[in-house]
Design an enzyme around this catalytic site. Structure first.
Site, mmCIF file in Angstrom:
data_model
loop_
_atom_site.group_PDB
_atom_site.id
_atom_site.type_symbol
_atom_site.label_atom_id
_atom_site.label_comp_id
_atom_site.label_asym_id
_atom_site.label_seq_id
_atom_site.Cartn_x
_atom_site.Cartn_y
_atom_site.Cartn_z
ATOM 1 N N ASP A 19 0.827 -1.211 0.000
ATOM 2 C CA ASP A 19 0.000 0.000 0.000
ATOM 3 C C ASP A 19 0.866 1.268 0.000
ATOM 4 O O ASP A 19 1.981 1.259 0.500
ATOM 5 C CB ASP A 19 -0.925 -0.027 1.235
ATOM 6 C CG ASP A 19 -2.116 0.891 1.081
ATOM 7 O OD1 ASP A 19 -2.369 1.381 -0.046
ATOM 8 O OD2 ASP A 19 -2.804 1.138 2.086
ATOM 9 N N HIS A 36 2.439 3.301 -8.991
ATOM 10 C CA HIS A 36 2.252 1.867 -9.235
ATOM 11 C C HIS A 36 3.460 1.312 -9.997
ATOM 12 O O HIS A 36 3.947 0.234 -9.706
ATOM 13 C CB HIS A 36 0.963 1.604 -10.024
ATOM 14 C CG HIS A 36 -0.280 2.007 -9.286
ATOM 15 N ND1 HIS A 36 -0.513 1.658 -7.973
ATOM 16 C CD2 HIS A 36 -1.372 2.727 -9.664
ATOM 17 C CE1 HIS A 36 -1.680 2.140 -7.573
ATOM 18 N NE2 HIS A 36 -2.214 2.807 -8.587
ATOM 19 N N LEU A 130 10.860 -20.258 -4.794
ATOM 20 C CA LEU A 130 9.783 -19.511 -4.121
ATOM 21 C C LEU A 130 8.463 -19.606 -4.882
ATOM 22 O O LEU A 130 8.440 -19.512 -6.109
ATOM 23 C CB LEU A 130 10.206 -18.037 -4.030
ATOM 24 C CG LEU A 130 9.169 -17.047 -3.505
ATOM 25 C CD1 LEU A 130 9.002 -17.185 -2.005
ATOM 26 C CD2 LEU A 130 9.566 -15.615 -3.851
HETATM 27 C C1 IPE Z 1 -5.570 -2.834 -0.299
HETATM 28 O O1 IPE Z 1 -5.165 -1.524 -0.484
HETATM 29 C C2 IPE Z 1 -5.566 -3.583 -1.591
HETATM 30 C C3 IPE Z 1 -4.252 -3.794 -2.189
HETATM 31 C C4 IPE Z 1 -3.093 -3.494 -1.663
HETATM 32 C C5 IPE Z 1 -4.278 -4.441 -3.473
HETATM 33 P P1 IPE Z 1 -6.209 -0.337 -0.653
HETATM 34 O O2 IPE Z 1 -5.420 0.898 -0.707
HETATM 35 O O3 IPE Z 1 -7.113 -0.602 -1.793
HETATM 36 O O4 IPE Z 1 -7.040 -0.451 0.693
HETATM 37 P P2 IPE Z 1 -8.032 0.580 1.402
HETATM 38 O O5 IPE Z 1 -9.114 0.879 0.433
HETATM 39 O O6 IPE Z 1 -7.247 1.817 1.744
HETATM 40 O O7 IPE Z 1 -8.490 -0.129 2.628
HETATM 41 C C1 IPE Z 2 -1.552 0.155 -3.372
HETATM 42 O O1 IPE Z 2 -1.325 1.522 -3.394
HETATM 43 C C2 IPE Z 2 -1.760 -0.431 -4.747
HETATM 44 C C3 IPE Z 2 -3.113 -0.921 -5.006
HETATM 45 C C4 IPE Z 2 -4.104 -0.918 -4.159
HETATM 46 C C5 IPE Z 2 -3.379 -1.439 -6.341
HETATM 47 P P1 IPE Z 2 -2.527 2.558 -3.429
HETATM 48 O O2 IPE Z 2 -2.876 2.833 -4.835
HETATM 49 O O3 IPE Z 2 -3.649 2.091 -2.569
HETATM 50 O O4 IPE Z 2 -1.856 3.824 -2.780
HETATM 51 P P2 IPE Z 2 -2.509 4.868 -1.777
HETATM 52 O O5 IPE Z 2 -3.074 4.075 -0.629
HETATM 53 O O6 IPE Z 2 -3.563 5.611 -2.520
HETATM 54 O O7 IPE Z 2 -1.370 5.743 -1.354
HETATM 55 MG MG MG Z 3 -4.122 2.331 -0.640
#
Ligand code: IPE
Ligand code: IPE
Ligand code: MG
Length: 246
Positions: A19, A36, A130
């Site tokens: 995240d 990303h 792995l």
């Molecule tokens: C959780 O992250 C899903 C992934 C890392 C793929 P999100 O960023 O989508 O989660 P929320 O919405 O903040 O809980």
């Molecule tokens: C995690 O990073 C990647 C996915 C959920 C695909 P985010 O895109 O949720 O990044 P933030 O939470 O907005 O910083």
């Molecule tokens: Mg996120």
């Protein structure tokens, strides 16, 4: 049995909620997709790190069922990044004997993504290193629901007796069948929630939360997480005193 390294216990299965990509990009004044893309470098480093440490299974939460609610442009960007990454990383996965697998509602992915994924899974099938598990279009509630549906289906047909349903049987209907539950679950970016990840499987996972944003997460951070894991007393309902006498 988990691997040991310098008397440190290495978890057999590490799960990661990757995240913070969006916030990482925002800090640079860049578009979210840029975060990303940089996140792929962290995936590469952590996969390599886990392989070096002798971790058997690494599950990466790459796209949740809830993530479809994001702007179409971001979802499309994530899906094409997935295809691009599979293409670019496949030779390295082969070289490092990494077996790629996936959990989630894969039928719900676009045909192009689904085909690319199945192709890479097939190519790496015989690799003995792995096991890299991508959680794609995954959610813990989806996993439990599809398991309950399948179990009920068998019960209605009469091929499964109610008395045969126990925790082991439920686990065998989950998408993680045959994979030990993660001993360590890491979430980056400072959020402290499970976000519908491995709900059943994380029942006794040790959680490690770090403020580091996913694109900045590297082997040294993984090491800190494993050190923290080694400092935990895993009691599984028992008392400390009972563990001392084991
Ligand atoms: C959780 O992250 C899903 C992934 C890392 C793929 P999100 O960023 O989508 O989660 P929320 O919405 O903040 O809980
Ligand atoms: C995690 O990073 C990647 C996915 C959920 C695909 P985010 O895109 O949720 O990044 P933030 O939470 O907005 O910083
Ligand atoms: Mg996120």
């Amino acid at each position: 049995m988990s691997a040991r390294q310098d008397e440190r216990e290495i978890p057999q299965h590490i799960a990661v909620i990757m995240d913070g990509n969006g916030r990482w990009a925002k800090k640079q004044g860049a578009m979210r997709i840029f975060g990303h893309r940089r996140g792929v470098q962290a995936v590469r480093d952590i996969t390599e790190g886990c392989a070096e440490l002798g971790v058997a299974h690494l599950t990466l939460y790459a796209f949740s069922t809830e993530n479809w609610s994001r702007p179409k442009k971001e979802v499309d960007g994530l899906m094409s990044l997935l295809i691009k990454t599979i293409n670019s990383e496949l030779p390295t996965l082969m070289k490092n004997k990494v077996r790629l697998t996936a959990i989630g509602d894969l039928q719900g992915l676009s045909l192009g993504v689904h085909k690319k994924l199945l192709g890479a899974i097939d190519t790496t099938r015989e690799n003995k290193g792995l096991n890299l598990i991508l959680a794609l279009n995954y959610s813990g509630k989806w996993d439990l629901t599809q398991a309950f549906k399948a179990i009920c289906g068998e019960a209605i047909k009469g091929t499964l007796k109610l008395e045969a349903i126990d925790e082991g049987l439920v686990a065998d209907y989950l998408s993680t069948k045959g994979i030990p539950d993660p001993e360590l679950l890491i979430r980056t970016s400072g959020e402290m929630r499970i976000s519908n990840f491995l709900l059943w499987q994380s029942a006794y996972s040790e959680f490690f939360f770090t403020d580091v944003l996913w694109p900045d997460f590297r082997k040294k951070h993984l090491d800190l997480a494993i050190d923290s894991f080694n400092g935990r007393e895993r009691r599984f309902g028992k008392t400390s005193e009972q563990l001392d006498f084991q």
